[in-house]
Write an enzyme that holds these catalytic residues in place. Sequence first.
Site, PDB file in Angstrom:
ATOM      1  N   GLU A   1       0.817  -1.220   0.000  1.00  0.00           N
ATOM      2  CA  GLU A   1       0.000   0.000   0.000  1.00  0.00           C
ATOM      3  C   GLU A   1       0.844   1.261   0.000  1.00  0.00           C
ATOM      4  O   GLU A   1       0.753   2.098   0.906  1.00  0.00           O
ATOM      5  CB  GLU A   1      -0.986  -0.003   1.174  1.00  0.00           C
ATOM      6  CG  GLU A   1      -2.002  -1.119   1.090  1.00  0.00           C
ATOM      7  CD  GLU A   1      -3.160  -0.984   2.067  1.00  0.00           C
ATOM      8  OE1 GLU A   1      -3.096  -0.116   2.961  1.00  0.00           O
ATOM      9  OE2 GLU A   1      -4.140  -1.746   1.936  1.00  0.00           O
TER      10      GLU A   1
ATOM     11  N   GLU B   1      -5.095  -8.687   0.145  1.00  0.00           N
ATOM     12  CA  GLU B   1      -5.883  -8.430   1.366  1.00  0.00           C
ATOM     13  C   GLU B   1      -7.336  -8.201   1.003  1.00  0.00           C
ATOM     14  O   GLU B   1      -7.634  -7.518   0.020  1.00  0.00           O
ATOM     15  CB  GLU B   1      -5.399  -7.162   2.096  1.00  0.00           C
ATOM     16  CG  GLU B   1      -4.114  -7.299   2.847  1.00  0.00           C
ATOM     17  CD  GLU B   1      -3.741  -6.033   3.615  1.00  0.00           C
ATOM     18  OE1 GLU B   1      -4.646  -5.306   4.080  1.00  0.00           O
ATOM     19  OE2 GLU B   1      -2.529  -5.782   3.730  1.00  0.00           O
TER      20      GLU B   1
HETATM   21  C1  NOJ Z   1      -4.268  -2.512   4.924  1.00  0.00           C
HETATM   22  C2  NOJ Z   1      -2.947  -2.704   5.566  1.00  0.00           C
HETATM   23  O1  NOJ Z   1      -2.057  -3.308   4.694  1.00  0.00           O
HETATM   24  C3  NOJ Z   1      -3.029  -3.471   6.868  1.00  0.00           C
HETATM   25  O2  NOJ Z   1      -1.807  -3.371   7.497  1.00  0.00           O
HETATM   26  C4  NOJ Z   1      -4.198  -2.951   7.655  1.00  0.00           C
HETATM   27  O3  NOJ Z   1      -4.232  -3.414   8.967  1.00  0.00           O
HETATM   28  C5  NOJ Z   1      -5.462  -3.281   6.906  1.00  0.00           C
HETATM   29  N1  NOJ Z   1      -5.441  -2.608   5.637  1.00  0.00           N
HETATM   30  C6  NOJ Z   1      -6.740  -2.916   7.595  1.00  0.00           C
HETATM   31  O4  NOJ Z   1      -6.819  -1.556   7.785  1.00  0.00           O
END
Ligand code: NOJ
Length: 478
Positions: free
Chosen positions: A170, A378
């Site tokens: 991200e 994710e």
């Molecule tokens: C994206 C992130 O990569 C992760 O670290 C985070 O906890 C989750 N989203 C949920 O917000």
Amino acid sequence: MIHKTIADFPKEFLWGAASAAYQVEGAWNEDGKGPSNWDVYVRFPGTTFKGTNGDVAVDHYHRYKEDVALMAQMGLKAYRFSIAWTRIFPKGRGEINEAGLRFYDDLINELLKNQIEPIITLYHWDLPQELQDAYGGWESREIIEDFHNYSVALFKRYGDRVKYWITLNEQNVFIMHGYLNAIHPPKVADLKRMYQANHIASLANAKVIASFRNDVPEGKIGPSFAYGPAYAHTDKPEDVLASENAEEFNNHWWMDVYAWGEYPKVIWNYLTREGLAPSLEEGDLEVLKKGKPDFMGVNYYRTTTYERNLLDGVSFGKMNTTGKKGTTPDTGVPGLFKTIKNSNLEATDWDWEIDPMGLRIALRRITSRYRLPILISENGLGAFDVLEENDVVNDEYRIAFIRRHLEECQQAITDGVDLLGYCVWSYTDLLSWLNGYQKRYGFVYINRDEDSEKDMRRIKKNSYFWYQKVIETNGKQL
Ligand code: NOJ
């Protein structure tokens, strides 16, 4: 597109789950590990929910065998985890720390012993603090070399056993939160600096991908992008234009660079006029072009709906980190777009719209534009879970969430999307950065909260058993 029949999930589909070092490991200063920017940042009062930090997190560093045993029982096919740069190079560069390398050796071997495919993330936001202090971290081109050396050390050490690699997690989020919203380290709010740091991060990303080709020739590598497709609020052309602005500005700005080594023209022109475009040096575009990934990693949580924003309209605003529904303000970029609640969609307690079909739309847009395979690195639901008597966690809402998203994956596969796998965020509950421990995502409940570490007992939620069946039937039983 309404299909008459639906394709099966591919035979080798990676049914996965994910985590990140800072969010699960703990052991923040053990076995030679150096401090990361997050180790330092969380200590400033008022930065995180109830002052939580990852010093102990969910103690995965000491309990990884137990965690992997639970994965094996579940039948998990892939586990995505990140490596803490500061375990390998405590100061970010210089002397390498053998104990840190060994920890991940052990974890990888344990996974392989249990037929679980390791997916390594090189960088999940925990920058060595030394590099921040020495030259401002992502704001200096020096980091390109240091990130490269670190990554190559990992390729050489684990490349014989690990096929799937993710570069930056991200980039859009850690750059925007770090340099625009000032809610992540280094807590800066400066657009000019943000675009420059982002450009440097893109160069670092591309350079390690180019080297990966030599070091791990059989491997696959790509970034993980937080993709939130843009919708138009109405069919008014000005809202459609606003949503196009948002898609280009929030998404293509990163994904075009990953896939093509090029910045989107319209936004480049806009930023140049505003005096915000990053400064390019000779050879930069060639570096970017050599960094083409094997797949686009996608972290998908939500879509966002946009309408027109006048020149004196709203700009960036505060995030909901408390779980009090309805506390997120509309935000935007004056003259480009502003967000507006989508009345067709429910939202989570943290005001994230729940939109399974949006995932299909995301997968389709990437496929049509970039023609790359996709790994969903994710997807998941953050919720207040309740531990009931006899260690039961009845998270039916999570099952419903993941089921609907998987149905849309199957639709997308039928559409022609080349989908490599699906990693649920997260495997166990973990530290949700600014949101403390109360925002739970895992299949496995961890018995701890913000106030106490308790016994950190691992408890299988109902979703654990459900996902076990999904994997066992290769997605036939959702
Ligand atoms: C994206 C992130 O990569 C992760 O670290 C985070 O906890 C989750 N989203 C949920 O917000």
